[in-house]
Design an enzyme around this catalytic site. Structure first.
Site, short mmCIF file in Angstrom:
data_model
loop_
_atom_site.label_atom_id
_atom_site.label_comp_id
_atom_site.label_asym_id
_atom_site.label_seq_id
_atom_site.Cartn_x
_atom_site.Cartn_y
_atom_site.Cartn_z
N ALA A 44 0.75 -1.27 0.07
CA ALA A 44 -0.12 -0.02 -0.15
C ALA A 44 0.77 1.15 -0.05
O ALA A 44 0.66 2.14 -0.77
CB ALA A 44 -0.80 -0.02 1.21
N ASP A 47 2.42 1.72 -3.28
CA ASP A 47 1.45 2.10 -4.52
C ASP A 47 1.09 3.60 -4.11
O ASP A 47 0.93 4.47 -5.26
CB ASP A 47 0.09 1.46 -4.11
CG ASP A 47 0.10 -0.14 -4.60
OD1 ASP A 47 -0.77 -0.78 -4.28
OD2 ASP A 47 1.20 -0.19 -5.42
N LEU A 93 28.32 -14.45 -32.87
CA LEU A 93 29.51 -15.16 -32.53
C LEU A 93 29.51 -16.45 -33.32
O LEU A 93 28.69 -16.84 -33.98
CB LEU A 93 29.16 -15.80 -31.11
CG LEU A 93 28.99 -14.69 -29.94
CD1 LEU A 93 28.54 -15.45 -28.50
CD2 LEU A 93 30.38 -14.28 -29.63
N GLU A 125 30.25 -18.48 -20.06
CA GLU A 125 28.91 -17.86 -19.59
C GLU A 125 27.76 -18.95 -20.39
O GLU A 125 28.04 -19.09 -21.20
CB GLU A 125 28.65 -16.49 -19.96
CG GLU A 125 29.99 -15.83 -19.77
CD GLU A 125 29.63 -14.34 -20.48
OE1 GLU A 125 28.42 -14.12 -21.04
OE2 GLU A 125 30.46 -13.49 -20.05
N LYS A 127 24.74 -19.20 -22.59
CA LYS A 127 24.28 -18.59 -23.72
C LYS A 127 22.62 -18.51 -23.74
O LYS A 127 22.07 -19.63 -23.87
CB LYS A 127 24.77 -19.36 -25.21
CG LYS A 127 24.19 -18.44 -26.46
CD LYS A 127 25.06 -19.03 -27.62
CE LYS A 127 24.76 -18.24 -28.70
NZ LYS A 127 23.37 -17.88 -29.13
N ASP A 129 19.07 -17.94 -24.30
CA ASP A 129 18.21 -17.88 -25.63
C ASP A 129 17.06 -17.02 -25.61
O ASP A 129 15.94 -17.23 -25.49
CB ASP A 129 17.77 -19.36 -26.10
CG ASP A 129 17.31 -19.76 -27.19
OD1 ASP A 129 17.50 -18.85 -27.97
OD2 ASP A 129 16.88 -20.57 -27.58
N TYR A 236 25.67 -8.86 -20.32
CA TYR A 236 26.98 -9.58 -20.61
C TYR A 236 27.95 -8.88 -21.51
O TYR A 236 29.02 -9.39 -21.78
CB TYR A 236 26.65 -10.98 -21.01
CG TYR A 236 25.81 -11.20 -22.37
CD1 TYR A 236 26.18 -10.48 -23.55
CD2 TYR A 236 24.48 -11.58 -22.21
CE1 TYR A 236 25.42 -10.62 -24.70
CE2 TYR A 236 23.66 -11.43 -23.38
CZ TYR A 236 24.02 -11.18 -24.69
OH TYR A 236 23.34 -11.14 -25.54
N LYS A 324 27.69 -24.52 -28.86
CA LYS A 324 26.07 -24.88 -28.89
C LYS A 324 25.84 -26.24 -28.26
O LYS A 324 26.70 -27.39 -28.38
CB LYS A 324 25.63 -24.85 -30.15
CG LYS A 324 25.85 -23.52 -30.92
CD LYS A 324 25.00 -22.41 -30.22
CE LYS A 324 23.70 -22.23 -30.87
NZ LYS A 324 23.64 -21.68 -32.34
N CYS A 418 -5.31 -30.93 -54.32
CA CYS A 418 -5.10 -30.14 -53.29
C CYS A 418 -6.25 -30.16 -52.24
O CYS A 418 -7.39 -30.24 -52.50
CB CYS A 418 -5.13 -28.63 -54.24
SG CYS A 418 -5.20 -27.27 -53.07
N CYS A 421 -8.75 -26.76 -52.84
CA CYS A 421 -9.47 -26.40 -53.82
C CYS A 421 -9.80 -27.75 -54.62
O CYS A 421 -10.57 -27.72 -55.45
CB CYS A 421 -8.92 -25.39 -54.65
SG CYS A 421 -7.52 -25.66 -55.71
N CYS A 442 -0.29 -27.57 -56.19
CA CYS A 442 -1.57 -27.47 -56.54
C CYS A 442 -1.60 -26.48 -57.90
O CYS A 442 -0.87 -25.81 -58.00
CB CYS A 442 -2.51 -26.52 -55.60
SG CYS A 442 -4.02 -25.72 -56.10
N CYS A 448 -7.55 -21.28 -56.32
CA CYS A 448 -7.22 -22.13 -54.85
C CYS A 448 -7.22 -20.90 -53.85
O CYS A 448 -6.52 -20.17 -53.76
CB CYS A 448 -5.97 -22.58 -54.93
SG CYS A 448 -5.40 -23.62 -53.34
S1 IVH Z 1 28.50 -12.10 -26.17
C1 IVH Z 1 30.73 -9.84 -29.88
N1 IVH Z 1 27.31 -13.53 -24.32
O1 IVH Z 1 24.03 -14.94 -28.79
C2 IVH Z 1 29.96 -10.81 -28.67
N2 IVH Z 1 26.28 -13.46 -26.51
O2 IVH Z 1 25.27 -15.75 -31.33
C3 IVH Z 1 28.50 -10.33 -28.21
N3 IVH Z 1 24.09 -14.35 -26.45
O3 IVH Z 1 23.65 -11.94 -30.25
C4 IVH Z 1 27.80 -11.29 -27.63
N4 IVH Z 1 24.17 -15.15 -24.31
O4 IVH Z 1 22.01 -12.29 -28.50
C5 IVH Z 1 27.34 -13.04 -25.54
N5 IVH Z 1 26.50 -14.80 -22.55
C6 IVH Z 1 26.52 -14.01 -23.75
C7 IVH Z 1 25.19 -14.38 -24.67
C8 IVH Z 1 25.17 -13.93 -25.87
C9 IVH Z 1 23.39 -15.08 -25.54
C10 IVH Z 1 23.61 -14.15 -27.71
C11 IVH Z 1 23.36 -12.91 -28.31
C12 IVH Z 1 24.48 -12.74 -29.64
C13 IVH Z 1 24.42 -14.23 -29.86
C14 IVH Z 1 25.34 -14.63 -30.66
#
Ligand code: IVH
Length: 693
Positions: A44, A47, A93, A125, A127, A129, A236, A324, A418, A421, A442, A448
């Protein structure tokens, strides 16, 4: 809070002071609540602070701050995203898939730097998504946020990003005067599931995966919608900066944390290649329980000075690589095969699957590619199948588990009619090769409905007319009603059916007006987009550009296509082959297409597209042929450079050729050059000619 003065008795300077205080105070509470999970005030009281802020802003709209907490709930929707040119390109990358790729990467980097294994430190790190974004801060205040776009230019999504709790509107501590922080916007699995449930209940679009829903949420125009969609951000990387607060990737991340960003907690420092691979396996094992999608890990050389020395190869840094994860697979049952008819009449088989989670994403459809593929894999309805999903790609069926095949399962018979149609669907035979096309099409053409709807859908899509708010659902409904049968009808929609549309289910006064306005904004369009929109087979964005740059105006293009020169004129365009030329000719041979084009041309203004005249370049407008071995550059590099300077690169010498660049081993083209008296120079002379251009 002490002695609150009623808003209507505040002076402007008192108001400004209080807005400043409120921005800080609310940001602090946000931080305590969202970051530390430890709210300092009741809901509250919180807010009340926000309400006070909003009330003062309502009376003093000129005093609304760029870091105002009111931006978090969204401002008025804007018309369209503005463009943002990235001060520093947003790069991508390189990928590694196998362990050896990582071994190679690390060895390459060490060799380049002349360092031994234990000497070089990497950060590793996850990656994430999601979708990457760049956030620009001036004097610690969030000024602008942009998508990656094509890396050089993105879209201005500032208003939407302001609503993210992970994105500080004002940085803590002592950041550099100018700083662009980059990172990933993402949605957790839990939030994704809840959002989809809500969307479904409200009859709205359901998203395929968390990344799409994050992207969709950030890339829609109403920040109020983004505000209620739970998005997060991991920092990052960075772009432009007036100074860097640290000398290593690791310390940069710590600095980001101190400014108020969230940094992924799983980031580690590694020295040996084994440590990198160990990190990878550790993350892979935890992948399913992280609560958000990752598609690999990223290794980066930690020391920023070493990063500088390593530099870039084309669009990716030499100092980093994405390792990957392998595609994920799962087993499920194939419940049916649907045939979808595309805009060119292609019958595309889609597998309907018993929904199954593959890598955190529910998959219920997969592509079966074509008739031959179904036969080759002997996929039958009722079969247990292995489905695979990797990153962006549409899920696929890897194989059938034959041991589990039910006795009743019969081989699939691909339809020869098709489904939309009823026309015959045939596999064309290539006259020259005598080979049958893999796709069945088709033959219904214009009768169509599936093709018509798909063509209209293509017509309004982003790279074509880009008509906002005209989704598949609407097109189908307008088509079924008979409101829109061909593209020109779209531009007559308001005048001819405006009244009928307003008040219909799903259409309010406002939403109809928005649509008509969106249509109105597209009454002027450049020739390349116009050509792409026609949906001619084999003619996409790139080919459309080539054609537009060649003919410049719609009039010239249509005139040439309706003449005997059509094929010859098209063939003469570098990058346009015979198949494309034939397809365009076929399109113009069809009277209905010519009529539709005429109707459309009455509704819109098509603007001229100029040849990419790099004026001032000594080769602009010239036709150049490369032949023989080039020693200082690769062929694609030579071609790209010449085209960037406005030259046309042709593959054979004719009397229209202006210049032949010949290296050792040049043969018949050199002879042709002599025959047509075309000037010939060697590679060095070419490089001298274009030097400084
Ligand atoms: S570094 C020049 N670090 O992956 C380096 N990218 O395939 C810039 N991404 O476009 C990217 N996690 O969208 C970096 N820990 C991470 C990441 C990361 C996800 C993505 C980012 C980039 C794409 C490249």
């Amino acid at each position: 809070m002490n002695a609150i003065k009623p808003v209507d008795r505040l002076t402007a300077s008192q108001a400004a002071k209080e807005l400043d205080r409120l921005a800080r105070e609310i940001a602090e509470h946000d931080r305590a609540y969202y970051r530390e999970d430890a709210p300092k005030v009741s809901d509250a009281a919180y807010d009340a602070l926000r309400r006070r802020n909003a009330d003062i802003e309502a009376r003093f709209p000129d005093l609304v701050r760029p870091d105002s907490p009111s931006h978090r709930v969204g401002a008025k929707p804007s018309e369209k995203f503005g463009k943002v040119v990235h001060a520093k390109a947003m790069l991508s990358l390189d990928n590694a898939f196998a362990d050896e790729d990582v071994v190679d990467f690390a060895a390459r980097v060490r060799r380049f730097l002349g360092m031994k294994e234990a000497e070089l430190v990497f950060t590793a790190e996850p990656k994430i998504d999601g979708l990457s974004a760049s956030l620009r801060y001036q004097d610690g205040i969030f000024m602008q946020g942009a998508t990656r776009g094509d890396g050089a230019e993105g879209e201005d999504i500032t208003a939407n990003l302001r609503t993210l709790k992970d994105i500080p509107l004002r940085l803590h501590g002592k950041p550099p005067a100018l700083l662009e922080v980059r990172g990933e916007v993402y949605m957790t699995h839990k939030d994704f599931a809840a959002l989809n449930k809500r969307q479904e209940a409200e009859g709205e679009k359901v998203f395929a995966n968390p990344r799409n829903s994050a992207a969709g949420s950030v890339r829609q125009l109403d920040p109020a919608i983004t505000a209620v969609r739970p998005l997060h951000f991991f920092a990052y990387a960075w772009g432009e900066a007036s100074a860097l607060p640290a000398g290593t990737q690791w310390d940069m991340l710590q600095a980001f944390k101190s400014y108020g960003f969230t940094v992924n907690p799983l980031v580690r420092r590694c020295r040996t290649t084994d440590e990198l691979l160990e990190f990878y396996r550790g993350i892979e094992a935890r992948r399913a329980s992280l609560g958000y999608d990752i598609d690999g890990v990223v290794y980066k050389v930690d020391d920023l000075e070493l990063q500088n020395r390593l530099g870039f190869v084309s669009r990716s840094p030499r100092w980093a690589i994405a390792h990957k994860f392998a595609a994920e697979q799962a087993e499920t049952i194939l419940e049916g095969i649907d045939i979808q008819v595309g805009r060119t009449g292609k019958l595309a088989p889609v597998a309907r699957l018993k929904p199954v989670t593959v890598g955190g994403v529910v998959v219920s459809n997969a592509t079966l590619h074509n008739e031959d593929e179904i036969a080759r894999k002997d996929v039958r309805i009722g079969d247990s199948v292995v489905v695979q999903r990797a990153g962006d790609v549409i899920p696929q069926i890897v194989r059938v588990i034959l041991e589990k095949r039910p006795k009743s399962a019969k081989p699939y018979e691909f339809p020869d009619k098709c489904p939309a149609c009823g026309s015959h669907a045939v596999r064309e035979v290539d006259e020259k090769t005598g080979k049958e096309d893999v796709d069945r099409r088709c033959t219904g053409g214009l009768i169509c409905p599936a093709q018509a709807v798909e063509r209209l859908r293509h017509f309004v899509s982003r790279d074509a007319f880009d008509i906002e708010g005209m989704g598949e659902k609407h097109i189908k409904a307008f088509y079924d009603e008979g409101f829109v049968k061909e593209p020109a009808d779209i531009f007559r929609l308001e005048k001819e059916h405006g009244k009928e549309i307003v008040g219909r289910e799903g259409w309010g006064e406002q939403s109809a007006r928005n649509l008509f306005e969106a249509i109105g904004r597209r009454r002027e369009i450049p020739l390349d987009r116009f050509i792409n929109a026609l949906g001619i087979r084999h003619v996409g964005e790139t080919t459309a550009k080539l054609i537009a740059r060649n003919f410049h105006t719609l009039g010239a293009f249509v005139e040439a296509m309706e003449s005997d020169r059509a094929i010859a004129d098209l063939d003469a365009i570098e990058g346009v082959g015979e198949t494309v030329a034939e397809a365009i000719k076929d399109f113009f041979d069809e009277p209905h297409n010519r009529a539709a084009l005429k109707h459309l041309a009455k509704e819109v203004t098509v603007t001229e597209v100029a040849a990419p005249a790099a004026s001032g370049s000594p080769v602009a407008g010239k036709t150049v042929v490369f032949t023989g071995t080039l020693e200082k550059m690769t062929r694609p590099e030579a071609k790209a450079r010449a085209e960037a300077l406005g030259a046309k690169v042709a593959s054979s010498v004719s009397k229209k050729t202006d210049l032949v660049v010949a290296g050792p081993g040049a043969g018949s083209k050199l002879a042709d050059a002599q025959k047509f008296a075309v000037k010939v120079i060697d590679e060095d002379a070419w490089l001298k000619l274009i030097a400084g251009a």
